[in-house]
Design an enzyme around this catalytic site. Structure first.
Site, PDB file in Angstrom:
ATOM      1  N   TYR A 129       0.827  -1.204   0.000  1.00 55.22           N
ATOM      2  CA  TYR A 129       0.000   0.000   0.000  1.00 55.22           C
ATOM      3  C   TYR A 129       0.859   1.251   0.000  1.00 55.22           C
ATOM      4  O   TYR A 129       0.673   2.132  -0.837  1.00 55.22           O
ATOM      5  CB  TYR A 129      -1.023  -0.058   1.150  1.00 55.22           C
ATOM      6  CG  TYR A 129      -2.002  -1.185   0.900  1.00 55.22           C
ATOM      7  CD1 TYR A 129      -1.792  -2.460   1.459  1.00 55.22           C
ATOM      8  CD2 TYR A 129      -3.070  -1.054   0.009  1.00 55.22           C
ATOM      9  CE1 TYR A 129      -2.635  -3.524   1.173  1.00 55.22           C
ATOM     10  CE2 TYR A 129      -3.921  -2.114  -0.278  1.00 55.22           C
ATOM     11  CZ  TYR A 129      -3.689  -3.346   0.293  1.00 55.22           C
ATOM     12  OH  TYR A 129      -4.507  -4.411  -0.012  1.00 55.22           O
ATOM     13  N   HIS A 142      -4.088 -14.247  -8.771  1.00 50.61           N
ATOM     14  CA  HIS A 142      -3.739 -14.162  -7.340  1.00 50.61           C
ATOM     15  C   HIS A 142      -4.542 -13.086  -6.632  1.00 50.61           C
ATOM     16  O   HIS A 142      -4.142 -12.589  -5.590  1.00 50.61           O
ATOM     17  CB  HIS A 142      -2.240 -13.892  -7.170  1.00 50.61           C
ATOM     18  CG  HIS A 142      -1.405 -15.084  -7.517  1.00 50.61           C
ATOM     19  ND1 HIS A 142      -0.072 -14.994  -7.808  1.00 50.61           N
ATOM     20  CD2 HIS A 142      -1.715 -16.400  -7.638  1.00 50.61           C
ATOM     21  CE1 HIS A 142       0.409 -16.214  -8.081  1.00 50.61           C
ATOM     22  NE2 HIS A 142      -0.570 -17.074  -7.984  1.00 50.61           N
ATOM     23  N   CYS A 198     -13.748  -4.520   9.661  1.00 47.81           N
ATOM     24  CA  CYS A 198     -14.957  -4.410   8.852  1.00 47.81           C
ATOM     25  C   CYS A 198     -15.934  -3.427   9.505  1.00 47.81           C
ATOM     26  O   CYS A 198     -16.197  -3.524  10.710  1.00 47.81           O
ATOM     27  CB  CYS A 198     -15.595  -5.800   8.760  1.00 47.81           C
ATOM     28  SG  CYS A 198     -17.149  -5.856   7.884  1.00 47.81           S
TER      29      CYS A 198
HETATM   30  N1  APR Z   1      11.083  -6.996 -17.768  1.00 47.04           N
HETATM   31  C1  APR Z   1      10.735  -8.302 -17.870  1.00 47.04           C
HETATM   32  N2  APR Z   1      10.963  -9.225 -16.891  1.00 47.04           N
HETATM   33  C2  APR Z   1      11.587  -8.781 -15.775  1.00 47.04           C
HETATM   34  C3  APR Z   1      11.991  -7.435 -15.593  1.00 47.04           C
HETATM   35  C4  APR Z   1      11.708  -6.523 -16.654  1.00 47.04           C
HETATM   36  N3  APR Z   1      12.054  -5.229 -16.576  1.00 47.04           N
HETATM   37  N4  APR Z   1      12.590  -7.326 -14.373  1.00 47.04           N
HETATM   38  C5  APR Z   1      12.546  -8.550 -13.800  1.00 47.04           C
HETATM   39  N5  APR Z   1      11.953  -9.433 -14.646  1.00 47.04           N
HETATM   40  C6  APR Z   1      11.661 -10.853 -14.411  1.00 47.04           C
HETATM   41  C7  APR Z   1      12.666 -11.583 -13.551  1.00 47.04           C
HETATM   42  O1  APR Z   1      13.745 -12.056 -14.363  1.00 47.04           O
HETATM   43  C8  APR Z   1      11.811 -12.725 -13.005  1.00 47.04           C
HETATM   44  O2  APR Z   1      11.779 -13.820 -13.926  1.00 47.04           O
HETATM   45  O3  APR Z   1      10.458 -10.901 -13.674  1.00 47.04           O
HETATM   46  C9  APR Z   1      10.415 -12.108 -12.936  1.00 47.04           C
HETATM   47  C10 APR Z   1       9.987 -11.798 -11.514  1.00 47.04           C
HETATM   48  O4  APR Z   1       9.928 -13.015 -10.829  1.00 47.04           O
HETATM   49  P1  APR Z   1       9.150 -13.106  -9.434  1.00 47.04           P
HETATM   50  O5  APR Z   1       9.591 -12.004  -8.553  1.00 47.04           O
HETATM   51  O6  APR Z   1       9.257 -14.518  -8.975  1.00 47.04           O
HETATM   52  O7  APR Z   1       7.644 -12.760  -9.856  1.00 47.04           O
HETATM   53  P2  APR Z   1       6.518 -13.764 -10.292  1.00 47.04           P
HETATM   54  O8  APR Z   1       7.076 -14.823 -11.209  1.00 47.04           O
HETATM   55  O9  APR Z   1       5.389 -12.936 -10.771  1.00 47.04           O
HETATM   56  O10 APR Z   1       6.108 -14.435  -8.877  1.00 47.04           O
HETATM   57  C11 APR Z   1       4.975 -15.281  -8.897  1.00 47.04           C
HETATM   58  O11 APR Z   1       5.118 -15.416  -6.489  1.00 47.04           O
HETATM   59  O12 APR Z   1       5.414 -14.414  -4.427  1.00 47.04           O
HETATM   60  C12 APR Z   1       4.463 -14.917  -5.306  1.00 47.04           C
HETATM   61  O13 APR Z   1       2.204 -14.270  -5.480  1.00 47.04           O
HETATM   62  C13 APR Z   1       3.513 -13.835  -5.756  1.00 47.04           C
HETATM   63  O14 APR Z   1       2.495 -13.512  -7.928  1.00 47.04           O
HETATM   64  C14 APR Z   1       3.725 -13.764  -7.264  1.00 47.04           C
HETATM   65  C15 APR Z   1       4.264 -15.144  -7.578  1.00 47.04           C
END
Ligand code: APR
Length: 248
Positions: free
Chosen positions: A73, A122, A151
């Site tokens: 937030y 999610h 609430c």
């Molecule tokens: N452009 C494209 N990709 C990028 C960039 C960018 N500028 N910067 C980082 N990345 C990539 C990273 O290389 C990595 O593969 O984004 C990805 C981020 O990975 P995570 O942080 O694991 O995010 P995500 O895959 O969405 O995580 C899935 O994990 O914690 C839970 O619920 C949460 O939705 C999330 C889920």
């Protein structure tokens, strides 16, 4: 950096497709100022993921909310704006060739960019849900200086309306994702490690060719990805938009 030839091939695949589905993760919002979860600068390198464990939240609602408020937030809240990559997907939908975005993100940036069919696999940080009476209200209606927020109808503890570890995926998100993937003739995956199930299984629910945009290889790159564009999401969006005559 992806090559000119790879962008030419990706643009050809997109131009020919009529039912594109996009699957996005935190990486698509990095250039909007929202940190990823994993990786050197990731949130989990600064916060303990236990704050998003459902059991921990119910046992320690105030402690959990203190970290949640700071991450989702204070951090993400006010000033994150959609970037060129969000707009690129919205334009493909307006052009009639993209049928939906399935996102793991809870930042609402796809909707703010103009995407209309968005599956929030999610959930979303934009609404709070009462853990007692299940009433849902926009987070902006609550004063988050008092934690945990309660609430106004029944006094129950409010929880962000996104999926915690240990919590199930909303059934309608599953259904809509499977419907979209069943129709897809091209899958574009942007900015996800592919490490968190069950979301990570979605790209395997379709046999459509897959274009992946990421700054580094993911769990998909070696065995699911047909065309890997190693670039930031906004760089790839601009390279593709240029070839497709799309204004971002
Ligand atoms: N452009 C494209 N990709 C990028 C960039 C960018 N500028 N910067 C980082 N990345 C990539 C990273 O290389 C990595 O593969 O984004 C990805 C981020 O990975 P995570 O942080 O694991 O995010 P995500 O895959 O969405 O995580 C899935 O994990 O914690 C839970 O619920 C949460 O939705 C999330 C889920």
């Amino acid at each position: 950096m992806a090559t000119k030839g790879q962008y030419d091939e990706a643009a050809r695949m997109i131009d020919e497709a009529r039912r594109i589905v996009a699957f996005t993760g935190a990486g698509i919002s990095v250039e909007s100022g929202i940190p990823t979860f994993r990786g050197a600068e990731g949130l989990w390198s600064r916060y303990d993921p236990k704050i998003l464990d459902l059991g921990y939240f119910f046992a320690h609602p105030r402690e959990s909310w203190e970290a949640i408020r700071e991450i989702f937030y204070d951090y993400m809240g006010a000033n994150a704006r959609p970037n060129a990559a969000h707009r690129f997907l919205a334009r493909l939908e307006e052009a009639g060739s993209l049928i939906g975005v399935i996102t793991q993100n809870i930042d609402n940036l796809h909707q703010e960019a103009g995407s209309r069919t968005v599956v929030e696999f999610h959930g979303t940080a934009r609404t709070l849900v009462c853990t007692e009476c299940r009433d849902r209200t926009p987070f902006t209606e609550h004063d988050l200086s008092e934690l945990p927020p309660r609430c106004t109808r029944c006094g129950g503890v409010l929880k962000p309306d996104f999926v915690f570890f240990g919590e199930s995926i909303p059934p309608e998100a599953w259904r809509e994702s499977e419907r979209l993937l069943g129709e897809a003739d091209l899958l574009i995956v942007v900015g996800t490690t592919g490490e968190v199930a069950p979301a990570s299984m979605l790209p395997y629910q379709t046999r459509a060719p897959m274009i992946e945009i990421n700054v580094e290889p993911s769990r998909y790159t070696a065995d699911r990805t047909d065309l890997y564009l190693e670039d930031k999401a906004t760089v790839a969006a601009r390279e593709l938009a240029k070839r497709l005559g799309i204004e971002l």
